[in-house]
Write a protein that holds these residues in place. Structure first.
Motif, mmCIF file in Angstrom:
data_model
loop_
_atom_site.group_PDB
_atom_site.id
_atom_site.type_symbol
_atom_site.label_atom_id
_atom_site.label_comp_id
_atom_site.label_asym_id
_atom_site.label_seq_id
_atom_site.Cartn_x
_atom_site.Cartn_y
_atom_site.Cartn_z
ATOM 1 N N SER A 153 0.842 -1.194 0.000
ATOM 2 C CA SER A 153 0.000 0.000 0.000
ATOM 3 C C SER A 153 0.878 1.244 0.000
ATOM 4 O O SER A 153 1.783 1.373 0.817
ATOM 5 C CB SER A 153 -0.916 0.008 1.235
ATOM 6 O OG SER A 153 -1.655 1.200 1.315
ATOM 7 N N LEU A 154 0.609 2.135 -0.948
ATOM 8 C CA LEU A 154 1.359 3.378 -1.039
ATOM 9 C C LEU A 154 0.446 4.475 -1.554
ATOM 10 O O LEU A 154 -0.201 4.322 -2.589
ATOM 11 C CB LEU A 154 2.558 3.221 -1.981
ATOM 12 C CG LEU A 154 3.418 4.463 -2.208
ATOM 13 C CD1 LEU A 154 4.106 4.863 -0.899
ATOM 14 C CD2 LEU A 154 4.460 4.203 -3.285
ATOM 15 N N THR A 155 0.362 5.561 -0.806
ATOM 16 C CA THR A 155 -0.481 6.690 -1.212
ATOM 17 C C THR A 155 0.422 7.826 -1.673
ATOM 18 O O THR A 155 1.255 8.321 -0.911
ATOM 19 C CB THR A 155 -1.359 7.172 -0.038
ATOM 20 O OG1 THR A 155 -2.169 6.084 0.406
ATOM 21 C CG2 THR A 155 -2.251 8.316 -0.490
ATOM 22 N N THR B 179 -0.039 -4.059 -5.689
ATOM 23 C CA THR B 179 -1.075 -4.592 -6.576
ATOM 24 C C THR B 179 -1.807 -3.497 -7.342
ATOM 25 O O THR B 179 -2.339 -3.756 -8.416
ATOM 26 C CB THR B 179 -2.103 -5.412 -5.776
ATOM 27 O OG1 THR B 179 -2.668 -4.589 -4.746
ATOM 28 C CG2 THR B 179 -1.432 -6.615 -5.126
ATOM 29 N N SER B 180 -1.837 -2.299 -6.799
ATOM 30 C CA SER B 180 -2.484 -1.194 -7.505
ATOM 31 C C SER B 180 -1.831 0.113 -7.093
ATOM 32 O O SER B 180 -1.346 0.251 -5.971
ATOM 33 C CB SER B 180 -3.995 -1.148 -7.222
ATOM 34 O OG SER B 180 -4.245 -0.831 -5.872
ATOM 35 N N LEU B 181 -1.831 1.055 -8.016
ATOM 36 C CA LEU B 181 -1.211 2.343 -7.749
ATOM 37 C C LEU B 181 -1.867 3.400 -8.628
ATOM 38 O O LEU B 181 -2.036 3.209 -9.828
ATOM 39 C CB LEU B 181 0.285 2.287 -8.032
ATOM 40 C CG LEU B 181 1.113 3.537 -7.710
ATOM 41 C CD1 LEU B 181 1.100 3.802 -6.208
ATOM 42 C CD2 LEU B 181 2.534 3.376 -8.198
ATOM 43 N N THR B 182 -2.247 4.500 -8.006
ATOM 44 C CA THR B 182 -2.810 5.623 -8.743
ATOM 45 C C THR B 182 -1.814 6.771 -8.714
ATOM 46 O O THR B 182 -1.405 7.222 -7.647
ATOM 47 C CB THR B 182 -4.147 6.077 -8.125
ATOM 48 O OG1 THR B 182 -5.085 4.996 -8.189
ATOM 49 C CG2 THR B 182 -4.706 7.273 -8.885
ATOM 50 N N LEU B 183 -1.426 7.223 -9.895
ATOM 51 C CA LEU B 183 -0.488 8.342 -9.985
ATOM 52 C C LEU B 183 -1.277 9.638 -10.088
ATOM 53 O O LEU B 183 -2.169 9.760 -10.935
ATOM 54 C CB LEU B 183 0.421 8.173 -11.208
ATOM 55 C CG LEU B 183 1.246 6.886 -11.246
ATOM 56 C CD1 LEU B 183 2.158 6.884 -12.467
ATOM 57 C CD2 LEU B 183 2.065 6.731 -9.980
ATOM 58 N N SER C 296 9.632 -1.352 -13.425
ATOM 59 C CA SER C 296 10.094 -2.661 -13.888
ATOM 60 C C SER C 296 10.105 -3.658 -12.737
ATOM 61 O O SER C 296 10.486 -3.339 -11.615
ATOM 62 C CB SER C 296 11.495 -2.546 -14.489
ATOM 63 O OG SER C 296 12.435 -2.148 -13.515
ATOM 64 N N GLY C 297 9.637 -4.865 -13.025
ATOM 65 C CA GLY C 297 9.621 -5.908 -12.009
ATOM 66 C C GLY C 297 8.495 -5.819 -11.009
ATOM 67 O O GLY C 297 8.474 -6.568 -10.036
ATOM 68 N N CYS C 298 7.542 -4.936 -11.231
ATOM 69 C CA CYS C 298 6.362 -4.857 -10.343
ATOM 70 C C CYS C 298 5.370 -5.929 -10.789
ATOM 71 O O CYS C 298 4.287 -5.625 -11.315
ATOM 72 C CB CYS C 298 5.740 -3.465 -10.395
ATOM 73 S SG CYS C 298 6.758 -2.162 -9.670
ATOM 74 N N SER C 299 5.743 -7.171 -10.558
ATOM 75 C CA SER C 299 4.990 -8.299 -11.103
ATOM 76 C C SER C 299 3.615 -8.472 -10.478
ATOM 77 O O SER C 299 2.743 -9.125 -11.051
ATOM 78 C CB SER C 299 5.798 -9.591 -10.934
ATOM 79 O OG SER C 299 6.138 -9.777 -9.570
ATOM 80 N N GLY C 300 3.399 -7.912 -9.292
ATOM 81 C CA GLY C 300 2.095 -8.033 -8.638
ATOM 82 C C GLY C 300 1.113 -6.964 -9.045
ATOM 83 O O GLY C 300 -0.068 -7.033 -8.706
ATOM 84 N N LEU C 301 1.583 -5.969 -9.795
ATOM 85 C CA LEU C 301 0.740 -4.840 -10.178
ATOM 86 C C LEU C 301 -0.291 -5.284 -11.204
ATOM 87 O O LEU C 301 0.041 -5.691 -12.309
ATOM 88 C CB LEU C 301 1.612 -3.723 -10.751
ATOM 89 C CG LEU C 301 1.013 -2.317 -10.826
ATOM 90 C CD1 LEU C 301 0.723 -1.794 -9.425
ATOM 91 C CD2 LEU C 301 1.987 -1.383 -11.531
ATOM 92 N N THR C 302 -1.568 -5.217 -10.824
ATOM 93 C CA THR C 302 -2.638 -5.602 -11.748
ATOM 94 C C THR C 302 -3.407 -4.391 -12.260
ATOM 95 O O THR C 302 -4.051 -4.465 -13.296
ATOM 96 C CB THR C 302 -3.634 -6.555 -11.058
ATOM 97 O OG1 THR C 302 -4.201 -5.905 -9.907
ATOM 98 C CG2 THR C 302 -2.926 -7.831 -10.610
#
Length: 423
Positions: free
Chosen positions: A161-163, A183-187, A200-206
């Protein structure tokens, strides 16, 4: 005698049990509730936490200004020294929402290879700020900062989790590289550039939401994001860099906005799950290996303005059954361009009056079936499985099982009907 043995066994057992409990208590004597520290002066965090307690805190909130000395302490608590050596720190949840990063204090990171020291700057998450802090699972960043430096979160594999607050305009190279737990990120809006290998390598990011205003997807930005299944790129992007989505094997759908003129080499290499792709009309060049190994693609349409297709661009696209080329001037193609595409199964459709030009060009080395079609007024490109040929007839209405020399009437799954001249 038996009584003595029994008593001795009992005391031995109790001793071992108490010893185990003591060790268990020592290992689990963690402070799990949130600890809130209000810093009246930057650089004083080490004075607020006893050395015997700093490795016990798992949840920390800091209010006030923090500088390099404080960040160095935070890294220590999160399991990494300034030299990136391991510590016994157990900090996993960090709330900096009411903190402010300021310049000054000690260096917080030392690069062993270059022997460079890194210090804090005002309102910047600096390079290597949380580098390799793999124990962090949740991080809330302060408002007001504008930039995330290079390698800032690289290797934070435990981060789920990162805000990111509003106001950020730049994400540096490798900033989130290796954050496999995300798993998710909003820029937030305002970001104009995503640096090389940023994710790169954020393999869990869906799931990933990109804001409007980004103009370029740089080199290897999403390399190896194999969990990413769908991505919509905002308007305004003009370039997709080399290796940008290489290895994104889970990607099934990608919408490319108008304005993109170039797809870099290896951009979609190995995107084997890709079945639907919309290419804007302005693309003029496709780089080498751009779609190498995209075995899930069944239909491909190249725009009228395409002038160059790099070597191996569609090699291994074994699922292709139809390719529509709207360019009346035969594009220049590299070597092994369509190797692996079934020459008998895949039909190449070209504009009316250009069949011979394509037949004697390098395209003729790959396709046995080259068919003319009416490309008049068409100015868009779609690579999709949505529109397929559903029926083919002669001018007399007779059903045809394959393209037949002469004028063919072709019906498509979207209801459209076209006259196609087959030579």
């Amino acid at each position: 005698m038996k009584q003595i043995i029994k008593k001795g066994s009992f005391f031995t057992l109790m001793f071992l049990l108490l010893g185990c409990l003591s060790l268990y208590a020592a290992d689990n004597d963690l402070i799990t509730r949130q600890i809130t520290i209000n810093l009246e002066k930057a650089g004083t965090l080490p004075n607020r936490i006893a050395s015997s307690r700093k490795y016990k805190i798992t949840n920390l909130k800091i209010i006030g200004e923090i500088n390099g000395t404080d960040l160095k302490m935070i890294r220590d608590m999160a399991g990494r020294t300034a030299e990136s050596n391991s510590t016994d720190g157990k900090l996993s949840v960090l709330d900096l929402s009411e903190a402010k990063i300021v310049e000054g204090g000690d260096y917080y990171y030392n690069d062993n290879y270059s022997n460079n020291n890194y210090y804090t700057s005002n309102d910047v998450i600096g390079s290597y700020a949380f580098y390799c802090c793999s124990g962090l699972t949740s991080l809330t960043l302060p408002a007001g900062f504008t930039e995330i430096g290079s390698f800032a979160f690289q290797g934070c594999s435990g981060l789920t989790s990162l805000t990111l607050p509003a106001g950020i305009t730049k994400i540096g190279e490798n900033a989130f590289s290796g954050c496999s737990g995300l798993t998710s990120l909003t820029l937030p809006a305002g970001i104009t550039r995503i640096g090389d290998s940023a994710f790169s390598g954020c393999s869990g990011l869906t799931s990933l939401t990109l804001p409007a205003g980004i103009t370029s997807i740089d080199y290897a930005a999403f390399f190896g994001c194999s969990g990413l299944t769908s991505l919509t790129l905002p308007a305004g992007i003009t370039k997709i860099g080399s290796f940008a989505f290489q290895g994104c094997s889970g990607l099934t759908s990608l919408a490319l906005p108008a304005g993109i003129t170039k797809i870099g080499e290896n951009a979609f290499y190995g995107c084997s799950g890709l079945t639907s792709l919309t290419l804007p009309a302005g693309i003029t060049k496709i780089g080498e290996n751009a779609f190498y190994g995209c075995s899930g693609l069944t239909s491909l349409t190249l725009p009228a303005g395409i002038t160059s297709i790099g070597s191996y661009a569609f090699r291994g696209c074994s699922g292709l059954t139809s390719i529509y080329v709207y360019a009346e001037k035969v594009p220049k193609i590299g070597r092994d361009e369509f190797t692996g595409v079934d020459a008998k199964k895949c039909t190449l459709y070209v504009p009316m009056g250009t069949c011979d030009d394509y037949l004697i060009s390098d395209f003729g080395n790959y396709f046995e079936n080259i068919v003319e079609f009416d490309a008049t007024g068409i100015d868009k490109t779609t690579t999709s499985t949505d529109v397929e040929e559903v029926g083919r007839y002669s001018v007399n209405g007779q059903r045809l099982s394959a393209p037949t020399k002469g004028l063919n009437i072709v019906k498509y799954s979207d209801g459209s009907v076209k006259k196609v001249a087959v030579r």
